[in-house]
Enzyme design. Structure first.
Site, PDB file in Angstrom:
ATOM      1  N   ASP A  79      -6.188  -7.049   3.675  1.00  0.00           N
ATOM      2  CA  ASP A  79      -7.642  -6.492   3.049  1.00  0.00           C
ATOM      3  C   ASP A  79      -8.292  -7.486   2.478  1.00  0.00           C
ATOM      4  O   ASP A  79      -9.711  -7.415   2.589  1.00  0.00           O
ATOM      5  CB  ASP A  79      -7.007  -5.754   1.905  1.00  0.00           C
ATOM      6  CG  ASP A  79      -8.114  -4.697   1.261  1.00  0.00           C
ATOM      7  OD1 ASP A  79      -9.179  -4.485   2.113  1.00  0.00           O
ATOM      8  OD2 ASP A  79      -8.101  -4.558   0.363  1.00  0.00           O
ATOM      9  N   ASP A  88     -12.299  -9.226   4.219  1.00  0.00           N
ATOM     10  CA  ASP A  88     -13.676  -9.154   3.321  1.00  0.00           C
ATOM     11  C   ASP A  88     -14.107 -10.415   3.249  1.00  0.00           C
ATOM     12  O   ASP A  88     -15.335 -10.581   3.471  1.00  0.00           O
ATOM     13  CB  ASP A  88     -13.085  -8.558   2.001  1.00  0.00           C
ATOM     14  CG  ASP A  88     -13.649  -7.280   1.811  1.00  0.00           C
ATOM     15  OD1 ASP A  88     -13.534  -6.261   3.082  1.00  0.00           O
ATOM     16  OD2 ASP A  88     -13.914  -6.598   0.766  1.00  0.00           O
ATOM     17  N   ASP A 101      -2.842 -18.107   0.373  1.00  0.00           N
ATOM     18  CA  ASP A 101      -3.894 -18.261  -0.634  1.00  0.00           C
ATOM     19  C   ASP A 101      -4.571 -19.751   0.240  1.00  0.00           C
ATOM     20  O   ASP A 101      -5.633 -19.791   0.040  1.00  0.00           O
ATOM     21  CB  ASP A 101      -3.246 -18.655  -1.842  1.00  0.00           C
ATOM     22  CG  ASP A 101      -1.889 -19.606  -1.830  1.00  0.00           C
ATOM     23  OD1 ASP A 101      -1.209 -19.581  -0.615  1.00  0.00           O
ATOM     24  OD2 ASP A 101      -1.626 -20.149  -2.898  1.00  0.00           O
ATOM     25  N   TYR A 141       0.451  -1.316   0.036  1.00  0.00           N
ATOM     26  CA  TYR A 141       0.089  -0.048   0.215  1.00  0.00           C
ATOM     27  C   TYR A 141       1.022   1.354   0.150  1.00  0.00           C
ATOM     28  O   TYR A 141       0.394   2.359  -0.538  1.00  0.00           O
ATOM     29  CB  TYR A 141      -0.923   0.007   1.075  1.00  0.00           C
ATOM     30  CG  TYR A 141      -2.298  -0.782   1.134  1.00  0.00           C
ATOM     31  CD1 TYR A 141      -2.506  -2.071   0.522  1.00  0.00           C
ATOM     32  CD2 TYR A 141      -3.304   0.077   1.161  1.00  0.00           C
ATOM     33  CE1 TYR A 141      -3.567  -2.329   0.631  1.00  0.00           C
ATOM     34  CE2 TYR A 141      -4.598  -0.494   1.212  1.00  0.00           C
ATOM     35  CZ  TYR A 141      -4.598  -1.576   0.885  1.00  0.00           C
ATOM     36  OH  TYR A 141      -6.143  -2.669   0.595  1.00  0.00           O
ATOM     37  N   LYS A 149       3.039 -15.156   2.008  1.00  0.00           N
ATOM     38  CA  LYS A 149       3.648 -16.095   0.828  1.00  0.00           C
ATOM     39  C   LYS A 149       5.077 -16.204   0.702  1.00  0.00           C
ATOM     40  O   LYS A 149       5.486 -15.719  -0.034  1.00  0.00           O
ATOM     41  CB  LYS A 149       2.823 -15.525  -0.441  1.00  0.00           C
ATOM     42  CG  LYS A 149       1.617 -15.391  -0.599  1.00  0.00           C
ATOM     43  CD  LYS A 149       0.859 -16.504  -1.227  1.00  0.00           C
ATOM     44  CE  LYS A 149       1.438 -16.725  -2.676  1.00  0.00           C
ATOM     45  NZ  LYS A 149       1.004 -18.292  -3.143  1.00  0.00           N
TER      46      LYS A 149
HETATM   47  C1  IPM Z   1     -10.637  -1.578   3.660  1.00  0.00           C
HETATM   48  C2  IPM Z   1     -10.772  -0.458   2.434  1.00  0.00           C
HETATM   49  C3  IPM Z   1      -9.567   0.375   2.035  1.00  0.00           C
HETATM   50  C4  IPM Z   1      -8.409  -0.562   2.036  1.00  0.00           C
HETATM   51  C5  IPM Z   1      -9.802   1.189   0.946  1.00  0.00           C
HETATM   52  C6  IPM Z   1     -11.050   1.941   1.080  1.00  0.00           C
HETATM   53  C7  IPM Z   1      -8.630   2.151   0.701  1.00  0.00           C
HETATM   54  O1  IPM Z   1     -10.837  -1.693   1.441  1.00  0.00           O
HETATM   55  O2  IPM Z   1     -10.474  -0.597   4.516  1.00  0.00           O
HETATM   56  O3  IPM Z   1     -10.414  -2.498   3.686  1.00  0.00           O
HETATM   57  O4  IPM Z   1      -8.043  -0.964   0.850  1.00  0.00           O
HETATM   58  O5  IPM Z   1      -7.564  -0.653   3.104  1.00  0.00           O
HETATM   59 MG    MG Z   2     -10.957  -3.648   2.290  1.00  0.00          MG
END
Ligand code: IPM
Ligand code: MG
Length: 369
Positions: free
Chosen positions: A249, A253, A225, A142, A192
């Site tokens: 990230d 999710d 993975d 990032y 990884k």
């Molecule tokens: C998160 C989001 C952010 C990220 C975006 C909005 C910059 O996806 O907080 O997970 O990628 O970190």
């Molecule tokens: Mg995210």
């Protein structure tokens, strides 16, 4: 002593709507639990861009550095898609994370009993699920340099750099081990190491910190993975997971969706302790700005409300009050309150964002007995 300070940054899309419900909760704590906060509000993301031409004004950045805790709604939206990369709404959030040095991002994934049917996985796989992902938040691909889109011969090349120093790995590893000690005493580190040198170093450093400082914590390593695969196969094998910025990230999710709805999950981003002993901290829901439903009173405020519960626990040493709030949320779900995202095929009519917030306040009232 003066009240602790809270900086509220509602942001874009559904951010302001869900934050309005958190405001009700904050007011309730001031009135009923002798826990008053000095609250101020400011702009971030597209809202800040509209007002100032930047997704985070320097004054707002300075306020965030001073605040005892920052609460953020969400940033982004299609309206801003064509903006230059450097002023996109997301850059405001990334600047906050980087300049406050919020290296440990706590993302719990917990399945509420009332919602276990709602997961896309079988009920027995997710019922009772309670895991914590700790994502490194201020380094890795990032932020690594070099980055950019460059000309190379007669074509362009897009470059980002995965980069981790030993000390960056050490500090987030310690956050992982400390969290494991407070929970089930199990930590799984994901990278990884089979293809990335940064992963080789990550694994070595996490193992060393474990051997020397946390021999009591059961440590394992997994390629990220395979970790994704195991998270969907049998998520209850995990307790705490520590991983880098990009893998975290993705995996967070994935973990969020195991629980049935992204609209339910809070997060805390923590840095080093300030002079008053509190960690630098920003709390935000894991969900985004959901522009498709913004302004319609459909959004689920629970993730943002639970983010405030994390603030009570991690910034203000009010674990019991955090638990009270979490129990109140559990109760409204058990009582059948559902925002539109939680309806599935049950055929009920949804409650609005504000009705959900009011129901949580009522449950808080009831908790006083
Ligand atoms: C998160 C989001 C952010 C990220 C975006 C909005 C910059 O996806 O907080 O997970 O990628 O970190
Ligand atoms: Mg995210």
């Amino acid at each position: 002593m003066s009240n602790p300070t809270l900086l509220i940054l509602p942001g874009d899309g559904i951010g302001p709507e869900v934050m309005a419900e958190v405001r009700k909760i904050i007011t309730w704590y001031g009135a009923n639990r002798d826990l008053a906060f000095d609250v101020s509000e400011d702009l971030v993301g597209g809202a800040a861009y509209d007002a100032h031409g930047t997704p985070l004004h320097d004054d707002t950045m300075a306020k965030a550095q001073e605040a005892d805790a920052v609460l953020l709604g969400a940033v982004g939206g299609p309206k801003y898609d064509s903006l230059d990369f450097s002023v996109k709404p997301e850059r405001g959030l990334l600047r906050l994370r980087k300049e406050m040095d919020l290296y440990a991002n706590l993302r719990p994934a917990q399945c509420f009993d009332a919602l276990a049917d709602f997961s896309s996985l079988k009920k027995n796989v997710v019922a009772g699920l309670d895991i914590m992902i700790i994502r490194e938040l201020t380094s890795g691909v990032y932020f690594g340099e070099p980055r950019g889109i460059f000309k190379e011969g007669n074509e362009r090349v897009g470059i980002n750099t995965q980069r981790y120093t030993e000390s960056e790995i050490e500090r987030v590893a310690r956050s992982g081990f400390e969290m494991a000690r407070k929970r089930g005493n199990k930590l799984c580190s994901m990278e990884k190491a089979n293809v990335m040198e940064s992963g080789v170093l990550w694994r070595e450093v996490v193992q060393r910190i474990g051997d020397t400082e946390y021999p009591d914590v059961e440590l394992s390593h997994m390629y990220a993975d395979a970790g994704a695969m195991q998270l969907t196969r049998w998520p209850k094998q995990f307790d705490v997971i520590v991983t880098d910025n990009l893998f975290g990230d993705l995996l967070s999710d994935l973990a969020a969706m195991l629980t049935g709805s992204l609209g339910m999950l809070p997060s805390a981003s923590l840095g080093a302790p300030m002079a008053n002993g509190r960690p630098k901290a920003l709390y935000e829901p894991v969900h985004g700005s959901a522009p498709d439903i913004a302004g319609q009173g459909k959004a689920n405020p629970i993730a943002c409300i639970l983010s405030f519960a994390m603030a009570l626990r991690y910034s203000f040493d009010q674990g019991d009050e955090a638990t009270r709030l979490e129990k109140a949320v559990e109760k409204v779900l058990a009582d059948g309150y559902r925002t539109a995202d939680l309806l599935g095929e049950e055929g009920r009519s949804p409650v609005s964002t504000a009705e959900m917030g009011d129901a949580v306040v009522k449950a808080l009232d009831a908790s006083l007995g």
